[in-house]
Design a protein around this motif. Structure first.
Motif, mmCIF file in Angstrom:
data_model
loop_
_atom_site.group_PDB
_atom_site.id
_atom_site.type_symbol
_atom_site.label_atom_id
_atom_site.label_comp_id
_atom_site.label_asym_id
_atom_site.label_seq_id
_atom_site.Cartn_x
_atom_site.Cartn_y
_atom_site.Cartn_z
ATOM 1 N N PHE A 11 0.827 -1.207 0.000
ATOM 2 C CA PHE A 11 0.000 0.000 0.000
ATOM 3 C C PHE A 11 0.861 1.257 0.000
ATOM 4 C CE2 PHE A 11 -3.481 -2.621 2.175
ATOM 5 C CZ PHE A 11 -4.080 -2.901 0.966
ATOM 6 N N HIS A 12 1.925 1.264 0.804
ATOM 7 C CA HIS A 12 2.808 2.431 0.843
ATOM 8 C C HIS A 12 3.529 2.616 -0.494
ATOM 9 C CE1 HIS A 12 2.417 3.952 4.917
ATOM 10 N NE2 HIS A 12 2.355 2.698 5.345
ATOM 11 N N TYR B 142 -6.024 8.745 5.573
ATOM 12 C CA TYR B 142 -6.755 7.636 4.976
ATOM 13 C C TYR B 142 -5.901 6.376 4.977
ATOM 14 C CZ TYR B 142 -9.001 4.706 1.478
ATOM 15 O OH TYR B 142 -9.582 3.650 0.825
ATOM 16 N N LEU B 143 -4.652 6.520 4.531
ATOM 17 C CA LEU B 143 -3.751 5.366 4.467
ATOM 18 C C LEU B 143 -3.456 4.830 5.864
ATOM 19 C CD1 LEU B 143 -2.005 3.515 2.714
ATOM 20 C CD2 LEU B 143 -0.172 5.195 2.904
ATOM 21 N N ARG B 144 -3.187 5.714 6.808
ATOM 22 C CA ARG B 144 -2.912 5.278 8.189
ATOM 23 C C ARG B 144 -4.119 4.571 8.797
ATOM 24 N NH1 ARG B 144 -0.410 10.227 8.448
ATOM 25 N NH2 ARG B 144 -2.200 11.154 9.489
ATOM 26 N N GLN B 145 -5.312 5.123 8.573
ATOM 27 C CA GLN B 145 -6.534 4.529 9.113
ATOM 28 C C GLN B 145 -6.798 3.164 8.482
ATOM 29 O OE1 GLN B 145 -10.055 6.855 8.377
ATOM 30 N NE2 GLN B 145 -11.273 5.711 9.853
ATOM 31 N N MET C 226 -6.870 -0.392 10.462
ATOM 32 C CA MET C 226 -8.019 -1.295 10.433
ATOM 33 C C MET C 226 -7.574 -2.711 10.075
ATOM 34 S SD MET C 226 -11.183 -1.771 10.935
ATOM 35 C CE MET C 226 -11.970 -0.191 10.951
ATOM 36 N N LEU C 227 -6.628 -2.828 9.152
ATOM 37 C CA LEU C 227 -6.112 -4.154 8.791
ATOM 38 C C LEU C 227 -5.471 -4.836 9.995
ATOM 39 C CD1 LEU C 227 -4.438 -3.574 5.311
ATOM 40 C CD2 LEU C 227 -6.504 -4.878 5.799
ATOM 41 N N LYS C 228 -4.744 -4.066 10.789
ATOM 42 C CA LYS C 228 -4.077 -4.634 11.966
ATOM 43 C C LYS C 228 -5.093 -5.115 12.990
ATOM 44 C CE LYS C 228 0.216 -2.146 11.371
ATOM 45 N NZ LYS C 228 1.154 -1.156 11.859
ATOM 46 N N VAL C 229 -6.194 -4.399 13.131
ATOM 47 C CA VAL C 229 -7.254 -4.823 14.048
ATOM 48 C C VAL C 229 -7.927 -6.088 13.523
ATOM 49 C CG1 VAL C 229 -9.518 -4.195 14.978
ATOM 50 C CG2 VAL C 229 -7.667 -2.521 14.977
ATOM 51 N N LEU C 230 -8.237 -6.108 12.232
ATOM 52 C CA LEU C 230 -8.905 -7.259 11.635
ATOM 53 C C LEU C 230 -8.044 -8.514 11.685
ATOM 54 C CD1 LEU C 230 -10.602 -5.659 8.500
ATOM 55 C CD2 LEU C 230 -11.708 -6.463 10.587
#
Length: 115
Positions: free
Chosen positions: A33-34, A52-55, A59-63
């Protein structure tokens, strides 16, 4: 699936939930992504914003915490689809596919989009 029926080919759809694989590895995804973000024109970056990218990565890390590591759930579906005399049309592997994504797929699009 329906297009192949005319050729005598029976297709079963396997719809897994989220599993721990290299495809869902957050470190790899974040790096990609980066890399893609750096190649974007400045106007697109400005439209989305760095937040947006950080959020999204956050979210991916939480999922990722809920990803299933038992890949045999998916391979068992594959085995059944390949060896059964009467394979099912659809297979759902994983609790998230069965309890979340499958029921949502039966809802009207406007409602499932909102969820």
């Amino acid at each position: 699936r329906l297009e192949m029926r005319n050729f005598g080919v029976k297709v079963s759809v396997i719809e897994p939930g989220y599993f721990k694989t290299m495809i869902t590895n957050v470190e790899n995804l974040e790096k990609n992504f980066h890399s893609s973000w750096e190649k974007l024109p400045e106007e697109i970056k400005a439209s989305y914003g760095e937040g947006y990218l950080r959020q999204f990565v956050g979210m991916l890390k939480v999922l990722q915490k809920g990803y299933n590591s038992n890949l045999s759930l998916v391979t068992d579906c594959m085995e059944h689809a390949l060896t059964s005399l009467h394979p099912r049309t659809r297979y759902s592997a994983g609790w998230d596919a069965k309890l979340l994504y499958l029921p949502i797929s039966y809802l009207p699009s406007a409602l499932s989009d909102a969820l």
